[in-house]
Design an enzyme around this catalytic site. Structure first.
Site, mmCIF file in Angstrom:
data_model
loop_
_atom_site.group_PDB
_atom_site.id
_atom_site.type_symbol
_atom_site.label_atom_id
_atom_site.label_comp_id
_atom_site.label_asym_id
_atom_site.label_seq_id
_atom_site.Cartn_x
_atom_site.Cartn_y
_atom_site.Cartn_z
ATOM 1 N N TYR A 99 -44.367 -62.967 -9.650
ATOM 2 C CA TYR A 99 -44.542 -61.520 -9.785
ATOM 3 C C TYR A 99 -43.260 -60.784 -10.200
ATOM 4 O O TYR A 99 -43.160 -60.278 -11.314
ATOM 5 C CB TYR A 99 -45.101 -60.929 -8.476
ATOM 6 C CG TYR A 99 -46.403 -61.571 -8.079
ATOM 7 C CD1 TYR A 99 -47.557 -61.383 -8.840
ATOM 8 C CD2 TYR A 99 -46.487 -62.417 -6.976
ATOM 9 C CE1 TYR A 99 -48.759 -61.997 -8.503
ATOM 10 C CE2 TYR A 99 -47.690 -63.043 -6.628
ATOM 11 C CZ TYR A 99 -48.813 -62.825 -7.392
ATOM 12 O OH TYR A 99 -49.995 -63.431 -7.075
ATOM 13 N N PRO A 112 -55.477 -57.433 -10.726
ATOM 14 C CA PRO A 112 -56.931 -57.570 -10.846
ATOM 15 C C PRO A 112 -57.662 -56.250 -10.597
ATOM 16 O O PRO A 112 -57.143 -55.345 -9.932
ATOM 17 C CB PRO A 112 -57.297 -58.584 -9.757
ATOM 18 C CG PRO A 112 -56.010 -59.228 -9.361
ATOM 19 C CD PRO A 112 -54.966 -58.160 -9.567
ATOM 20 N N HIS A 335 -50.660 -57.010 -7.715
ATOM 21 C CA HIS A 335 -50.878 -58.303 -7.072
ATOM 22 C C HIS A 335 -49.737 -58.782 -6.165
ATOM 23 O O HIS A 335 -49.940 -59.673 -5.325
ATOM 24 C CB HIS A 335 -51.086 -59.329 -8.194
ATOM 25 C CG HIS A 335 -52.059 -60.410 -7.894
ATOM 26 N ND1 HIS A 335 -52.251 -60.917 -6.628
ATOM 27 C CD2 HIS A 335 -52.905 -61.109 -8.693
ATOM 28 C CE1 HIS A 335 -53.159 -61.872 -6.677
ATOM 29 N NE2 HIS A 335 -53.578 -62.003 -7.913
ATOM 30 N N SER A 546 -61.152 -67.847 -10.599
ATOM 31 C CA SER A 546 -61.045 -67.539 -9.176
ATOM 32 C C SER A 546 -62.403 -67.148 -8.620
ATOM 33 O O SER A 546 -63.143 -66.389 -9.247
ATOM 34 C CB SER A 546 -60.055 -66.395 -8.984
ATOM 35 O OG SER A 546 -59.813 -66.222 -7.622
#
Ligand code: COA
Length: 618
Positions: A99, A112, A335, A546
């Site tokens: 990240y 997301p 995220h 996912s």
């Protein structure tokens, strides 16, 4: 001692809560898997994706790496030392490499989105009332975090790390020139008592707690939202928030420029510090039911571009709820602090909360007008905004999104066949990909590491020799159907076994990453095993997938992780499956609708195969 998993309920039982820190301290530490186990498995996963020549070369490099003269054992020892000295040998490294050090925009590439069922709003007041109730529900959930009474979750009988829940409120990513940071303001001496509301690109600070610490009622929040709406009807404001959609280096430079001005700095600080953001969006153009669904997924992921709602966001903010005038709603999350499941549990809680009858409590005292957050726009800032708009619009144009509800069956069908639904869906994806491309690819599926203290995720390698044997067999007209059934069952079982390994901290990906990062710290040169073509192929995830299961009928979405790849997210419900597939329009090789078509066909063909050839001795 970790209890066996089996295929029991995963995130299931909940126990009487314990104090957060005591619970956290009782969790096992993430293990460092045995070196040979990881390397052996690494060679296995390469077989279906690299040529024989490449494989032989990699086998030589692996032998060299773990042999007596190699550096593998030394790096492994250093990793084990790190594991003894830290709460989690991986967590800080992961936070940075996955990240904070990434320079890509968070929009599409990292954050997301989540689409909730469409609401029916007859007018803007219904929109605001829904938003007010949603805020009240979110604060109700937050109370469990503040009081440390949030029930502990379990996975196959093992308690899970709850840390991510404590990171999603009052936190924000801050851009940096080389590396970003993330601040959780609930851990500061004066935690925030306000949320941010954005309407028509204008930001407001809305207090949601009284001075005695009790939260505002939905009725009071509604009154405040009405005031905000009425004072931000003009749509001529600069979309400052769009700056947060740029790549991180560009945004970091623009950020430093933006906060030179004292007013801007205070406004930015208020947004960063707020508990969460609520974006009151304008309607998006109606085309048709199916197109609308994909557009709503886009609205959650990126806001639809500078002419729609992208200026109604602060993409660095960890949690942003989105409530559109047209009933589209959901959220987007940054995220860095957490994976999807805590957000899903939060939304499950909110949706349950919304079912309760509203207590209409009129405010006893008139509440002050929420504070408008002003920005002074210099020509330089204006130019940064214009560039950010152009980049974002190009990204929005390039994203190919398909939202599909697969209605023929849900997870009950594979369960009735005594198969893992997740493994079944993953094998359907393998089959769909193989049918399109004639070969298989590196496939990533998130596995939760939350059985360990501060655990995040590892990778389930859904592509294996077993999946490869199955997909090759499926369309082989010479192959007996009973054999195909066996290969399908074997592939699903192999997937489930690897998923179990991953959940126990024994998958290969994070271990290989750890060895590589340790090498960067300790060695003069990178071991060849991390420099060869096979490693690059293994890490090039054409399918990034996912499963995000939920009680509510929602759909998660994210962008592909490579230019010629797909992002596939699914929520298997009992009788249907929600899929969101993403790809890039600028890649001639990929097409989200096409993958969706082949996926649907694969799921149906696999069902037919099983139904026509039932196993007698199950
Ligand atoms: N026979 C019958 N039923 C079976 C079965 C079998 N052989 N195998 C599994 N099942 C059942 C399970 O008991 C479960 O039942 P439930 O619906 O009552 O809960 C259901 O089928 C689903 O199991 P399965 O499909 O195997 O998946 P899972 O729920 O165990 O999830 C992972 C597997 C790997 C996806 C999950 O453990 C995980 O780690 N998820 C990570 C999520 C995440 O963090 N994502 C990141 C998003 S940003």
């Amino acid at each position: 001692m970790i209890k066996p998993l089996g295929y029991l309920k995963l995130i299931s039982l909940r126990e009487v809560p314990r104090r957060f820190q005591a619970h956290q301290n009782s969790l096992p530490r993430l293990p460092v898997p045995p070196l040979q186990q990881t390397l052996d498995h690494y060679l296995q996963i390469l077989k279906p994706i690299v040529s024989m020549e490449e494989w032989n070369n990699t086998k030589r490099l692996v032998d060299e790496f773990q042999g007596s003269g190699g550096v593998g054992a030394q790096l492994q020892k250093r990793l084990q030392q790190r594991a003894r000295k830290t709460d989690n040998w991986l967590s800080e490294w992961w936070l940075k490499t996955a990240y904070l050090q990434s320079r890509q925009p968070v929009v599409i590439h990292s954050s997301p989105g989540l689409v909730l069922p469409k609401q029916d709003f007859v007018d803007f007041q219904a929109q605001l009332r829904f938003a007010a109730r949603l805020i009240e529900g979110a604060l109700d959930f937050k109370a469990m975090i503040d009081n440390e009474t949030l029930p502990v979750e379990y996975l196959g009988g093992n308690p899970l790390c709850m840390n991510q829940y404590y990171e999603i409120f009052s936190s924000c990513r801050i851009p940096g020139l080389k590396e970003d940071s993330v601040i959780n303001y609930s851990k500061t001496t004066k935690p925030p008592v306000h949320i941010t509301i954005v309407h028509n690109f204008q930001f407001f600070e809305l207090d949601v707690y009284h001075s005695d610490g009790s939260p505002f009622s939905a009725d009071q929040i509604f009154t405040q939202l009405e005031k905000i709406r009425n004072s931000s009807l003009k749509t001529n404001k600069e979309p400052v928030g769009i700056l947060t959609s740029s790549d991180r280096n560009t945004w970091a430079k623009a950020y430093n420029n933006l906060i030179k001005d004292k007013t801007n700095k205070a406004s930015v600080h208020s947004i960063q510090k707020s508990i969460f953001t609520v974006c009151l969006d304008v309607s998006i153009p109606w085309v048709s039911e199916n197109v609308f669904k994909s557009q709503v997924a886009g609205q959650m992921l990126h806001g639809g571009g500078s002419k729609q709602n992208s200026g109604n966001r602060w993409f660095d903010k960890t949690l942003q709820f989105i409530v559109g005038e047209d009933g589209s709603c959901g959220l987007v999350y940054e995220h860095t602090p957490a994976e999807g499941p805590p957000f899903i549990i939060l939304l499950d809680h909110i949706m349950e909360f919304l079912k309760k009858p509203e207590l209409v409590r009129s405010p006893m005292v008139p509440l002050p007008m929420p504070k408008k957050l002003y920005f002074n726009i210099t020509p330089e800032i204006k130019s940064d905004i214009e560039k950010a708009k152009q980049n974002l619009n190009a990204m929005v144009q390039d994203l190919d999104l398909t939202v599909q509800v697969f209605t023929h069956f849900g997870k009950n069908f594979p369960k009735s066949e005594k198969m893992s639904p997740d493994g079944f869906i993953q094998m359907a994806l393998q089959l769909a990909y193989y049918r399109i491309y004639g070969h298989t690819c590196s496939t990533y599926e998130s596995a939760s590491l939350r059985m360990f203290h501060l655990g995040r995720t590892d990778t389930i390698r859904s592509n294996s020799m077993d999946s490869f044997n199955f997909v090759k067999a499926m369309d082989d007209t010479e192959m007996m159907a009973q054999m195909k059934v066996e290969l399908l069952r074997k592939a699903v079982m192999a997937h489930r076994l690897y998923a179990d390994k991953a959940i126990r901290g024994e998958a290969i990906d994070r271990h290989l990453l750890g060895l590589k990062l340790q090498a960067t710290k300790d060695l003069m040169s990178m071991p060849k095993v991390f420099m060869d073509k096979s490693y690059a192929i293994a890490m090039h995830f054409n399918l990034s997938t996912s499963q995000v299961p939920s009680k509510i009928d929602c759909a998660f979405c994210f962008g592909p992780v490579v230019h010629d790849g797909y992002g596939v997210c699914y929520n298997p419900m009992a009788e249907h499956i929600n899929f969101v597939i993403s790809a890039y329009n600028s890649c001639a090789k990929t097409n989200a609708a096409s993958l969706n078509h082949y996926l649907e066909e694969a799921l149906l063909d696999m069902r037919t195969l099983l139904q026509e050839h039932p196993q007698t001795n199950l």
